[in-house]
Design a protein around this motif. Structure first.
Motif, PDB file in Angstrom:
ATOM      1  N   ASP A  25      26.741 -48.845  -4.499  1.00 54.98           N
ATOM      2  CA  ASP A  25      26.036 -49.991  -3.925  1.00 54.98           C
ATOM      3  C   ASP A  25      24.678 -50.157  -4.598  1.00 54.98           C
ATOM      4  O   ASP A  25      24.247 -51.272  -4.914  1.00 54.98           O
ATOM      5  N   ASN A  26      24.001 -49.037  -4.806  1.00 53.33           N
ATOM      6  CA  ASN A  26      22.651 -49.062  -5.341  1.00 53.33           C
ATOM      7  C   ASN A  26      22.623 -49.519  -6.800  1.00 53.33           C
ATOM      8  O   ASN A  26      21.787 -50.339  -7.191  1.00 53.33           O
ATOM      9  N   LEU A  27      23.539 -49.002  -7.603  1.00 55.03           N
ATOM     10  CA  LEU A  27      23.492 -49.239  -9.043  1.00 55.03           C
ATOM     11  C   LEU A  27      24.341 -50.422  -9.509  1.00 55.03           C
ATOM     12  O   LEU A  27      24.076 -50.993 -10.569  1.00 55.03           O
ATOM     13  N   LYS A  48      15.570 -48.482   1.397  1.00 51.71           N
ATOM     14  CA  LYS A  48      14.366 -48.461   2.227  1.00 51.71           C
ATOM     15  C   LYS A  48      13.305 -47.710   1.454  1.00 51.71           C
ATOM     16  O   LYS A  48      13.423 -46.494   1.268  1.00 51.71           O
ATOM     17  N   GLU A  49      12.324 -48.458   0.969  1.00 49.74           N
ATOM     18  CA  GLU A  49      11.305 -47.907   0.069  1.00 49.74           C
ATOM     19  C   GLU A  49      12.015 -47.349  -1.172  1.00 49.74           C
ATOM     20  O   GLU A  49      12.691 -48.077  -1.874  1.00 49.74           O
ATOM     21  N   ASP A  50      11.930 -46.066  -1.436  1.00 44.89           N
ATOM     22  CA  ASP A  50      12.554 -45.522  -2.648  1.00 44.89           C
ATOM     23  C   ASP A  50      13.849 -44.771  -2.352  1.00 44.89           C
ATOM     24  O   ASP A  50      14.346 -44.026  -3.178  1.00 44.89           O
ATOM     25  N   LYS A 210      20.823 -37.329  -1.144  1.00 45.34           N
ATOM     26  CA  LYS A 210      20.409 -36.566   0.039  1.00 45.34           C
ATOM     27  C   LYS A 210      19.954 -37.488   1.178  1.00 45.34           C
ATOM     28  O   LYS A 210      20.118 -37.151   2.360  1.00 45.34           O
ATOM     29  N   SER A 211      19.412 -38.658   0.837  1.00 46.81           N
ATOM     30  CA  SER A 211      18.959 -39.591   1.873  1.00 46.81           C
ATOM     31  C   SER A 211      20.124 -40.159   2.674  1.00 46.81           C
ATOM     32  O   SER A 211      19.940 -40.654   3.783  1.00 46.81           O
ATOM     33  N   VAL A 212      21.326 -40.068   2.116  1.00 48.10           N
ATOM     34  CA  VAL A 212      22.531 -40.594   2.752  1.00 48.10           C
ATOM     35  C   VAL A 212      23.305 -39.495   3.468  1.00 48.10           C
ATOM     36  O   VAL A 212      23.759 -39.661   4.600  1.00 48.10           O
TER      37      VAL A 212
END
Length: 227
Positions: A25-27, A48-50, A210-212
């Protein structure tokens, strides 16, 4: 060469080993504010932010299809059954009050949770199928609205993206624009991203965030198998 087993290292690092699609999704789909997948469960990811944030929102087709099968249908095509019903305020309040929806991130859902928490509420209400599904659609749309910020653009994929009535309710309650892309993206986005996970592995780039997942660090998930 085949790359598979993407979850193992993340779990060893204290993560849940899922979800894996948010890196794609991000890339690959970063131009959208949110990436929403509507399958047996709905899940969402966004920046969300970085950091990339992702989590399961609510059960969707896993619940809807179960009740459609009770009358010999595979699905509620275009939401036609639900569109004929009315919302039961009491049932909607009980569904929205379930503990999972108020739990902090990261979090994910499973079928066992649905069978223990959702089906008992739906089975005991004495509602018509139309009212039951209409209420459940409203619940799914309300949970999406809780997870998003009004005025943003959402990319919707997965089988539930074809459910016109569900998408209309989600768009109305979230106050976001929901984009349903080409059939290839709607139906094969997850397969495409898993192929992309293989590319990330082969190029030594992190695929588990790690944020996920809640892991100790971002990591390069996967194992390489050669003939």
């Amino acid at each position: 060469p085949t790359v598979s087993d993407f979850r193992r290292l993340d779990i060893m690092l204290g993560g849940q080993g899922a979800p894996l699609v948010p890196i794609g999704d991000n890339l690959l789909f970063g131009e959208y504010d949110y990436c929403l997948n509507i399958g047996g469960f709905s899940n969402i990811s966004y920046r969300k932010e970085d950091k990339r944030i992702a989590f399961d929102i609510s059960p969707v087709n896993y619940v809807i299809d179960r009740f459609c099968r009770s009358i010999g249908l595979e699905m509620d095509r275009d939401g036609e059954i639900a569109s004929r019903g009315s919302v039961d305020a009491g049932l909607l309040e009980r569904l929205d009050a379930l503990e999972y929806y108020h739990r902090p991130l990261p979090k994910s859902l499973g079928r066992e949770w649905v069978e223990e928490n959702v089906f008992p509420l739906l089975d005991g209400g004495g509602l018509t199928l139309e009212d039951l599904l209409r209420t459940y659609y409203e619940h799914c749309a309300r949970q999406l609205a809780r997870a998003t910020v009004p005025g943003k653009v959402i990319l919707a994929t997965g089988g539930g993206a074809w459910n016109k009535f569900l998408i209309r309710r989600m768009e109305a309650l979230s106050a976001c624009k929901i984009v349903v892309p080409s059939r290839e993206i709607v139906e094969f986005k997850e397969a495409l991203v898993f192929a992309f996970l293989g590319v990330l592995y082969m190029t030594d780039n992190p695929s588990c965030l790690k944020s996920v997942t809640g892991a100790a660090r971002d990591n390069i998930g996967g194992m390489l198998f050669k003939m």
